[in-house]
Design a protein around this motif. Structure first.
Motif, mmCIF file in Angstrom:
data_model
loop_
_atom_site.group_PDB
_atom_site.id
_atom_site.type_symbol
_atom_site.label_atom_id
_atom_site.label_comp_id
_atom_site.label_asym_id
_atom_site.label_seq_id
_atom_site.Cartn_x
_atom_site.Cartn_y
_atom_site.Cartn_z
ATOM 1 N N GLU A 132 -0.884 8.030 6.187
ATOM 2 C CA GLU A 132 -0.507 7.278 4.981
ATOM 3 C C GLU A 132 -1.474 7.547 3.825
ATOM 4 O O GLU A 132 -1.066 7.666 2.669
ATOM 5 N N THR A 191 0.829 -1.210 0.000
ATOM 6 C CA THR A 191 0.000 0.000 0.000
ATOM 7 C C THR A 191 0.865 1.263 0.000
ATOM 8 O O THR A 191 0.573 2.228 -0.714
ATOM 9 N N ASN A 192 1.948 1.238 0.771
ATOM 10 C CA ASN A 192 2.768 2.447 0.862
ATOM 11 C C ASN A 192 3.735 2.616 -0.304
ATOM 12 O O ASN A 192 4.295 3.694 -0.487
ATOM 13 N N ASP A 241 -0.976 10.475 -5.648
ATOM 14 C CA ASP A 241 -1.872 10.046 -6.737
ATOM 15 C C ASP A 241 -2.517 11.236 -7.453
ATOM 16 O O ASP A 241 -2.891 11.135 -8.625
ATOM 17 N N ARG A 296 -0.591 9.239 0.197
ATOM 18 C CA ARG A 296 -0.940 8.551 -1.049
ATOM 19 C C ARG A 296 -1.865 9.435 -1.899
ATOM 20 O O ARG A 296 -1.699 9.537 -3.119
ATOM 21 N N SER A 298 1.957 3.929 -4.920
ATOM 22 C CA SER A 298 1.828 5.204 -5.638
ATOM 23 C C SER A 298 3.060 5.498 -6.487
ATOM 24 O O SER A 298 2.936 6.077 -7.578
#
Ligand SMILES: Nc1ncnc2c1ncn2[C@@H]1O[C@H](COP(=O)(O)OP(=O)(O)O)[C@@H](O)[C@H]1O
Ligand SMILES: Nc1ccn([C@H]2C[C@H](O)[C@@H](COP(=O)(O)OP(=O)(O)O)O2)c(=O)n1
Length: 283
Positions: free
Chosen positions: A232, A149-150, A240, A236, A153
């Protein structure tokens, strides 16, 4: 921009303390299981009386930031309309997972592009059982880790990765049309992947609500966990929305809905209500 006919927007940005918002969210979760699925009928096309509506060749594009409810809402819309479902975020996550596993420097665009070029993704589009495999191996769980997840991007910002995945997404959309159509969710669906989609939706929710939802989804309980998830998500969102290649944006003609104060059935009903005339016009 919203094509809404001027009727009041149902979305209300949540305010109040973390605890208040969390309580409302928990209450909503309980209400949701009680009323699920909602009974609002799918619209019938004009001139067909009460004949059930079976759309063919329909593409519904759903965009929005993390935790706004894209996956949940898209899957339910797909079920209600009998359409396929494509989670494009899972594709970016799968490439990221491979890159991390191979210890590729995710800040090196050409190394990341090479990973995307050599990796075969197989995507399952059943809204009840969406799935993704890398070179034949299922990675549904691996792509949801915090590490992926981290890092995702940075991978999603690489144009060569995007053009490869967008091409595959368009193939999946084209194949699904013969089977009635598809609900596709991501960040650039209404703007880049399927700009001609007759129905476009942009889902939002306050960062606080999105962080609480995501935290709950991950089984986290502490206030520190929510704060970390919020930071977080913020990071993101910024990456994004500001990247050069196909950033997250509200597509022209999208129905814009703030889901902060709405349950999932309420969001689904509202999308179907606002797109009734578009669905009815679909062959
Ligand atoms: N309107 C809503 N109200 C309450 N919870 C929601 C709502 N929409 C989504 N959720 C929950 O929030 C979490 C994140 O939703 P998800 O659909 O995965 O968002 P996204 O795909 O935009 O990241 C899930 O656990 C989902 O059940
Ligand atoms: N069409 C898409 C879909 C996702 N992405 C990128 C941006 C997102 O941070 C990641 C992961 O997307 P995903 O929808 O799985 O993320 P969340 O559900 O928001 O956590 O992929 C993208 O750039 N374009």
């Amino acid at each position: 921009m919203s094509p809404d006919d001027g009727s009041a927007s149902p979305g209300v940005t949540a305010t109040g303390s973390h605890d208040e918002v969390l309580r409302t969210e928990q209450q909503r979760g309980a209400e949701q299981s009680a009323v699920w699925p909602s009974s609002v009928p799918v619209p019938a096309p004009a001139g067909t009386g009460t004949a059930p509506f079976t759309p063919t060749g329909l593409v519904v594009a759903v965009d929005g930031p993390g935790g706004s409810g894209k996956s949940t809402v898209s899957r339910e819309i797909a079920r209600r309309l009998g359409l396929r479902y494509l989670d494009t975020g899972a594709m970016y996550r799968a490439i990221t997972q491979v890159a991390l596993e191979r210890r590729i420097d995710i800040e090196d665009p050409s190394a990341v592009a090479e990973v995307a070029e050599r990796t075969v993704l197989t995507v399952g589009t059943d809204p009840d059982r969406p799935s993704i495999a890398v070179d034949g191996d299922n990675v549904d769980e691996q792509i949801r880790t915090r590490a992926v997840t981290n890092a995702v991007s940075a991978v999603a910002a690489v144009s060569a990765v995007r053009s490869r995945l967008v091409a595959q997404q368009r193939e999946i959309i084209a194949e699904s049309l013969a089977a009635g159509g598809i609900v596709v969710e991501g960040r650039d669906i209404g703007s880049v992947v399927a700009p001609d989609a007759p129905v476009k939706v942009f889902l939002t929710a306050s960062t606080e609500v999105r962080a609480l939802r995501r935290s709950r989804q991950l089984g986290e309980k502490g206030v520190d966990d929510v704060a970390r998830t919020l930071a977080e998500l913020d990071r993101r969102d910024a990456l994004d929305s500001t990247r050069t290649a196909d950033p997250l944006s509200v597509p022209d003609g999208a129905i814009v809905l703030d889901s902060s104060a709405l349950s999932v059935p309420e969001v689904v009903d509202e999308v179907l209500r606002q797109s009734q005339h578009l669905l009815a016009a679909t062959p």
